[in-house]
Design a protein around this motif. Structure first.
Motif, mmCIF file in Angstrom:
data_model
loop_
_atom_site.group_PDB
_atom_site.id
_atom_site.type_symbol
_atom_site.label_atom_id
_atom_site.label_comp_id
_atom_site.label_asym_id
_atom_site.label_seq_id
_atom_site.Cartn_x
_atom_site.Cartn_y
_atom_site.Cartn_z
ATOM 1 N N ILE A 37 2.829 -5.725 6.393
ATOM 2 C CA ILE A 37 3.027 -5.042 5.107
ATOM 3 C C ILE A 37 1.687 -4.459 4.643
ATOM 4 C CG2 ILE A 37 3.797 -5.269 2.715
ATOM 5 C CD1 ILE A 37 5.441 -7.678 3.614
ATOM 6 N N PRO A 38 1.631 -3.127 4.387
ATOM 7 C CA PRO A 38 0.362 -2.499 4.001
ATOM 8 C C PRO A 38 -0.139 -3.051 2.673
ATOM 9 C CG PRO A 38 2.080 -0.852 4.454
ATOM 10 C CD PRO A 38 2.741 -2.170 4.455
ATOM 11 N N GLU A 39 -1.394 -3.380 2.654
ATOM 12 C CA GLU A 39 -2.038 -3.931 1.459
ATOM 13 C C GLU A 39 -1.935 -2.965 0.271
ATOM 14 O OE1 GLU A 39 -3.346 -7.127 -0.215
ATOM 15 O OE2 GLU A 39 -2.836 -7.013 1.909
ATOM 16 N N GLU A 40 -1.920 -1.631 0.607
ATOM 17 C CA GLU A 40 -1.919 -0.609 -0.456
ATOM 18 C C GLU A 40 -0.726 -0.776 -1.389
ATOM 19 O OE1 GLU A 40 -1.941 0.611 2.919
ATOM 20 O OE2 GLU A 40 -4.090 0.241 2.869
ATOM 21 N N GLN A 41 0.409 -1.187 -0.797
ATOM 22 C CA GLN A 41 1.614 -1.321 -1.620
ATOM 23 C C GLN A 41 1.399 -2.331 -2.742
ATOM 24 O OE1 GLN A 41 5.278 -1.841 0.391
ATOM 25 N NE2 GLN A 41 4.950 -0.121 1.793
ATOM 26 N N TYR A 42 0.735 -3.441 -2.375
ATOM 27 C CA TYR A 42 0.471 -4.460 -3.390
ATOM 28 C C TYR A 42 -0.501 -3.921 -4.431
ATOM 29 C CZ TYR A 42 2.759 -7.885 -0.423
ATOM 30 O OH TYR A 42 3.672 -8.571 0.313
ATOM 31 N N GLU A 43 -1.514 -3.153 -3.943
ATOM 32 C CA GLU A 43 -2.515 -2.614 -4.865
ATOM 33 C C GLU A 43 -1.859 -1.660 -5.851
ATOM 34 O OE1 GLU A 43 -5.454 -0.977 -2.268
ATOM 35 O OE2 GLU A 43 -5.991 -2.977 -1.527
ATOM 36 N N ALA A 44 -0.991 -0.772 -5.292
ATOM 37 C CA ALA A 44 -0.305 0.192 -6.145
ATOM 38 C C ALA A 44 0.579 -0.528 -7.157
ATOM 39 C CB ALA A 44 0.525 1.151 -5.301
ATOM 40 N N ALA A 45 1.269 -1.560 -6.688
ATOM 41 C CA ALA A 45 2.172 -2.310 -7.564
ATOM 42 C C ALA A 45 1.392 -3.034 -8.645
ATOM 43 C CB ALA A 45 2.987 -3.301 -6.745
ATOM 44 N N ALA A 46 0.219 -3.536 -8.255
ATOM 45 C CA ALA A 46 -0.600 -4.271 -9.220
ATOM 46 C C ALA A 46 -1.017 -3.345 -10.350
ATOM 47 C CB ALA A 46 -1.822 -4.868 -8.525
ATOM 48 N N LEU A 47 -1.296 -2.064 -9.989
ATOM 49 C CA LEU A 47 -1.670 -1.092 -11.016
ATOM 50 C C LEU A 47 -0.537 -0.895 -12.011
ATOM 51 C CD1 LEU A 47 -3.553 1.681 -9.022
ATOM 52 C CD2 LEU A 47 -4.502 -0.007 -10.615
ATOM 53 N N ASP A 48 0.709 -0.989 -11.463
ATOM 54 C CA ASP A 48 1.867 -0.841 -12.350
ATOM 55 C C ASP A 48 2.246 -2.143 -13.035
ATOM 56 O OD1 ASP A 48 2.038 1.801 -11.727
ATOM 57 O OD2 ASP A 48 3.424 1.507 -10.061
ATOM 58 N N GLY A 49 1.461 -3.149 -12.785
ATOM 59 C CA GLY A 49 1.706 -4.423 -13.455
ATOM 60 C C GLY A 49 2.607 -5.376 -12.697
ATOM 61 N N ALA A 50 2.973 -5.053 -11.446
ATOM 62 C CA ALA A 50 3.838 -5.956 -10.669
ATOM 63 C C ALA A 50 2.978 -6.858 -9.800
ATOM 64 C CB ALA A 50 4.814 -5.165 -9.810
ATOM 65 N N THR A 51 2.871 -8.115 -10.182
ATOM 66 C CA THR A 51 2.140 -9.083 -9.358
ATOM 67 C C THR A 51 3.011 -10.325 -9.207
ATOM 68 O OG1 THR A 51 1.114 -9.892 -11.363
ATOM 69 C CG2 THR A 51 -0.192 -8.365 -10.024
ATOM 70 N N GLY A 52 2.509 -11.298 -8.460
ATOM 71 C CA GLY A 52 3.193 -12.581 -8.325
ATOM 72 C C GLY A 52 4.627 -12.422 -7.867
ATOM 73 N N TRP A 53 5.563 -13.040 -8.612
ATOM 74 C CA TRP A 53 6.967 -13.048 -8.224
ATOM 75 C C TRP A 53 7.537 -11.638 -8.090
ATOM 76 C CZ3 TRP A 53 9.947 -16.208 -5.920
ATOM 77 C CH2 TRP A 53 9.698 -17.580 -5.989
#
Lengths: 322, 411
Positions: free
Chosen positions: A214-230
């Motif tokens: 799973i590309p790390e970028e997806q998590y980074e992008a999601a984190a910017l939108d406030g999606a972390t953790g669960w």
């Protein structure tokens, strides 16, 4: 020219190819096409022979055996009278068939649920980098390396009623000893617990491999939108793992359906038939009662169930490919 | 389409690789046919399951001696006990049975029925004087198919120290057994242990109680069988025996006894070497009976040596000679003494007990012992399954002792 590049071994093996290389252009094309076909064919042959010999033959033989009166005598005389559906009637009309089918379902579902949940949790846990993470992940593989017969013998002594480590631990913290393997209401649970332990490494390894993809970028992008953790797990990890998860689950089901060594090692299908599964019925009919036809009938039922799951798997992979 | 030298080379390498992949397959296919058994007329192949020490070496010595005596060299193969029957069946179908085959006695009729064994009377082997039980087990349709040098059976072992401490005499009846077991149960220790596991071992251990009480394996629903089962249920329910008997093999029972967790156990003389090694002070008596004065009847265990049909008449005759030699008086005494088993020829038993007094109980037990397959023949596996299932149903309290075997029979 080209010959000088090939090794002597390849040169001899290619044999007649020597002439075709430089000379006679018109006839050569047709011959070359045929030669290509031969080469392609030869690559397929080993796999085809292997599949026919080690998968096709046993399956066909097993299906035929299910319709025969196949006894110890058959091995010597080669005679196995055709009995139609008699073996299936014997297998399915036995009082143990429905309980065994039910136990197989509970055992398979329970094992897979436990293995998968714990396996996924551990895979996600180890996906974070931390000191000794790699080492601990390696240690996690140990159950996989242990021969099942050793694993079940060890667990049998751990779960022993009076002197077992598990019960001694329970008693040390003030609980009652639990008759893990001798209470018909508990034995199946105990066997499932051991099978979960056996299956965790497989689940962790495959799921961990999936997580790496799973590309790390997806998590980074999601984190910017406030999606972390669960939320990140739910919306990024799971959808990305879908393919891997379906492989793990389907393989898990097929592996678990046919488990016999763990059950034989822990309870032998007892106490009072509480841990009888279709696989155990098949084994005992064949190698304890010497009724190989009935044993084959039981295992054909198992093959049929596996086949259903294999088809489900093919469908899901085809759909995701489209 | 332009052909470059590099491309041609790659293609050649590919075809070479493909050929290399196919060739071994073809070669193995050819190799399968030619690799048959050594057909040296002076060599006998032997297959048995004494794959653990000390039995392996002890049997090897006897086997070598007999080979030398009849003038053949022996090519011996040992496999683990649970693999033997599978091996035999596999070899039956590939027509590569050994010249001499050892079988556990309850399996003889099953294999004889398949037509894979030749009767010993064809070679004039003298089978007189052997314990009746072992001949029964090895007889199929009136012909004896195997004989063996030694047999074993079951008895009651007890921890001498524990019994002396409690001032208890070794029990002879069920009442005495129950009373003694109850008294000997303290803290972590159980009074008695036996194996009621869901395998043939469980059925085998139940037989002495059932048979001595007059029950018969052809009718498990008799009140006599139920009474014997009640004894086991009482022992477990009262706490004198652990619930774990449901999952203990005979080896586990021995381990518990050695560890001091059991004061008494039902077990066989093959455990004696391990008991000797453990340093536990033990002794043995016959399995207790329901009413004082009844003759205890125990099951007969042990292996016999047979002559498979290999198609080579001369070799089969040699093999029969070998089988006869292995069970001659001298070998019987030697093997019996070394392995703590009982000679199969009843007239040797007195001499044997004089030499090994500790084997008294087992030797007495063998005189009246019965084989598992004497009456049932090839029906034994099915009945044994019914027996251990019924025992487990009753011990777990799922059904009453009266209904246990009936219920198990339908399974």
């Amino acid at each position: 020219m080209s010959q000088t590049h090939t090794s002597p071994a390849a040169d001899t093996a290619a044999g007649s190819a020597r002439g075709a290389g430089g000379a006679a252009p018109p006839a050569a094309r047709a011959r070359r096409i045929r030669r290509d076909d031969v080469v392609k064919f030869m690559f397929v042959v080993p796999a085809a022979v292997y599949v026919a010999l080690f998968f096709g033959y046993p399956v066909v033989k097993n299906i035929i055996m299910g319709f025969q009166e196949y006894t110890t005598q058959t091995f010597f005389t080669g005679e196995a009278p055709w009995v139609g559906l008699a073996n299936y009637v014997t297998a399915m009309s036995s009082q143990l068939f429905v309980p065994a089918l039910w136990n197989t379902a509970v055992f398979t579902f329970g094992s897979i649920a436990g293995q998968f949940a714990i396996g996924l949790a551990l895979a996600v846990f180890f996906h974070r980098k931390f000191p000794l993470g790699g080492f601990m992940r390696a240690v996690l593989l140990l159950p996989w390396l242990l021969p099942l017969i050793v694993a079940s013998a060890t667990w049998r002594s751990i779960m022993e009623l009076d002197g077992g480590v598990l019960n001694q631990t329970l008693q040390a913290v003030g609980l009652d000893a639990v008759p893990w393997l001798t209470d018909p209401d508990l034995a199946l649970t105990a066997v499932i617990l051991v099978n979960i332990w056996v299956g965790i490494p497989f689940n962790v390894t495959i799921l961990y491999g999936g997580l790496q993809e799973i590309p790390e970028e997806q998590y980074e992008a999601a984190a910017l939108d406030g999606a972390t953790g669960w939320r990140a797990f739910w919306h990024i990890t799971l959808p990305n793992l879908k393919g891997v998860i379906s492989v793990v689950l389907i393989l898990g089901v097929v592996y678990t359906l046919k488990v016999i060594d763990i059950i034989l090692g822990l309870t032998n299908g007892g106490p009072a038939n509480a841990t009888q599964t279709i696989a155990i019925r098949s084994y005992q009919s064949s190698f304890v009662d010497f009724e190989f036809g009935v044993g084959a009938a039981f295992s054909n039922v198992l093959i049929l169930i596996s086949l259903v799951f294999a088809l489900v798997y093919l469908r899901t992979t085809r759909r995701s490919a489209n | 389409m332009q052909k470059t030298p590099a491309r041609t080379t790659r293609r050649r390498l590919l075809s070479a690789a493909a050929t290399a992949a196919v060739v071994p397959l073809v070669l193995t296919a050819c190799g399968g046919g030619s690799g048959g058994e050594g057909s040296d007329p002076d060599t006998l192949t032997v297959l048995d399951y004494y794959n653990n020490e000390p039995d392996k070496s002890l049997m090897q010595a006897a086997i070598d001696d007999c080979g030398a005596e009849i003038g053949v060299t022996i090519d011996r193969e040992t496999v683990p006990g649970q693999d033997l029957i599978q091996k035999v069946l596999q070899r039956s179908s590939s027509k590569t049975l050994p010249d001499v085959l050892m079988l556990d006695n309850p399996d003889v009729q099953e294999i004889a029925q398949s037509g894979g064994l030749s009767p010993l009377s064809d070679y004039g082997v003298d089978t007189s004087g052997f314990a009746e039980g072992i001949l029964d087990a090895a007889t199929y349709e009136g012909e004896v198919y195997g004989i063996g040098p030694v047999v074993n059976t079951l008895g009651l072992f007890y921890n001498v120290e524990m019994l002396e401490e409690a001032g208890i005499e070794p029990p002879e009846t069920w009442d005495e057994l129950e009373a003694a077991a109850e008294e000997l149960t303290t803290g972590d220790r159980y009074g008695v242990g036996f194996s009621a596991v869901a395998t043939y071992e469980g059925a085998w251990q139940f037989l002495p109680f059932m048979w001595s009480n007059g029950a018969d394996e052809t009718d498990l629903t008799s009140p006599e069988a139920a009474e014997a089962l009640q004894l086991w249920v009482d022992l477990v329910d009262s706490g004198s025996a652990s619930e774990s008997v449901l999952n203990w093999s005979q080896g586990d029972v021995k381990d518990q006894f050695v560890a001091g967790n059991l004061a008494m156990m039902v077990n066989g003389p093959w455990q004696i070497p391990a008991l000797e090694e453990s340093g536990v002070e033990y002794a043995s008596v016959q399995v207790p009976v329901n009413e004082a004065g009844t003759t205890p009847i125990a099951p007969l265990g042990g292996e016999v040596w047979t002559v498979p049909v290999t198609g080579d008449d001369a070799k089969q005759a040699k093999a029969a000679e070998f089988v006869e030699c292995l069970s001659n008086d001298e070998n019987q005494m030697e093997i019996a003494q070394a392995t703590y088993k009982v000679p199969t020829r009843t007239e040797l038993i007195d001499d044997y007990v004089a030499e090994v007094p500790s084997m008294q109980a087992f030797a007495d037990q063998v005189r009246n012992a019965r084989s598992r397959t004497g009456q049932l023949g090839t029906e034994w596996p099915e009945t044994a399954t019914t027996m251990y299932t019924g025992i487990q149903l009753a011990l777990t309290g799922q059904v009453s002792v009266e209904e246990a075997f009936e219920q198990a029979e339908q399974g």
